[in-house]
Design a protein around this motif. Structure first.
Motif, PDB file in Angstrom:
ATOM      1  N   LEU A 198      -4.615 -10.128 -15.312  1.00  0.00           N
ATOM      2  CA  LEU A 198      -5.885 -10.857 -15.174  1.00  0.00           C
ATOM      3  C   LEU A 198      -6.179 -11.675 -16.426  1.00  0.00           C
ATOM      4  O   LEU A 198      -6.630 -12.832 -16.335  1.00  0.00           O
ATOM      5  N   LEU A 201      -9.365  -6.854  -9.402  1.00  0.00           N
ATOM      6  CA  LEU A 201     -10.622  -7.195 -10.091  1.00  0.00           C
ATOM      7  C   LEU A 201     -11.803  -6.577  -9.361  1.00  0.00           C
ATOM      8  O   LEU A 201     -12.727  -6.038  -9.995  1.00  0.00           O
ATOM      9  N   ASN A 216      -2.694  -4.469 -14.270  1.00  0.00           N
ATOM     10  CA  ASN A 216      -3.431  -5.530 -13.576  1.00  0.00           C
ATOM     11  C   ASN A 216      -4.358  -6.261 -14.534  1.00  0.00           C
ATOM     12  O   ASN A 216      -4.512  -7.484 -14.457  1.00  0.00           O
ATOM     13  N   GLU A 262      -2.661 -12.738 -12.026  1.00  0.00           N
ATOM     14  CA  GLU A 262      -2.833 -11.662 -11.061  1.00  0.00           C
ATOM     15  C   GLU A 262      -2.915 -12.267  -9.657  1.00  0.00           C
ATOM     16  O   GLU A 262      -3.709 -13.185  -9.423  1.00  0.00           O
TER      17      GLU A 262
END
Length: 206
Positions: free
Chosen positions: A194, A146, A190, A199
């Motif tokens: 998320l 992130l 990813n 994640e």
């Protein structure tokens, strides 16, 4: 006859690719634990996967090596005083080498550290500002992916804000946009995790 600058530029692109393709994370896995990072965790050879499966010291070394790969590719071009187009191209070639290394059947890292190096070579204030956003996001969320995505999204914004109204380098802005797209594309799995809320954070395995 090929123009001398063009010939030097082409050589710099080749050097940039092979610099980027130096498989630092893969080599760390092989040398330290005799593991293949491409078969473990996220399958990436970048510093985050090194952190999860080898350790902090190895991850720091891999991160720094990957940063220098992108920065040196740009600085080599600057040393020959070629124009910014060659600088950007060499940096992008180093990103390509990192993501698709010829030595590892085109399976490499996600280009975050090498991208930072690229922008340290092109515009260090923008690179440091983006790194600051990465660290702030990482500190708040403990999620490397992130933080990487947020930092990449900030790149074209920071690059645009760094120019005065009379001195806008559209080529630098373009490379920031390309780098953002590459990083987001490399983090597509990813992003799916998320969205699902699974994640892993720093310290958690995958």
């Amino acid at each position: 006859m090929i123009d001398k600058n063009i010939l030097v530029g082409i050589i710099c692109l080749i050097i940039g690719y092979f610099l980027g393709s130096l498989p630092s994370g893969f080599l760390a896995g092989k040398w330290l634990l005799n593991i293949d990072l491409r078969e473990i965790g996220s399958g990436s050879t970048g510093a985050t996967n090194v952190l999860r499966h080898i350790g902090k010291k190895a991850a720091v070394v891999v991160f720094l090596v990957d940063v220098f790969k992108g920065m040196i590719a740009v600085l080599i071009v600057k040393s020959f005083q070629l124009d910014s187009g060659w600088e950007i191209s060499a940096g992008l070639f180093s990103l390509a080498g990192h993501i698709w290394p010829v030595w590892l059947n085109w399976r490499g890292g996600k280009a975050v550290a090498t991208g930072l190096g690229l922008f340290l070579g092109l515009s260090w204030p923008v690179a440091l500002a983006s790194l600051g956003i990465f660290l702030a996001c990482l500190g708040l969320t403990k999620i490397v992916s992130l933080a990487s995505i947020c930092a990449s999204i900030s790149l074209p914004i920071l690059m645009f804000l760094s120019f005065s109204k009379d001195n806008i380098s559209y080529t630098y802005l373009l490379v920031a946009l390309i780098s953002m797209v590459l990083v987001i594309w490399r983090h597509r799995t990813n992003i799916q995790r998320l969205i699902k809320g699974n994640e892993p954070k720093i310290g958690e395995s995958r």
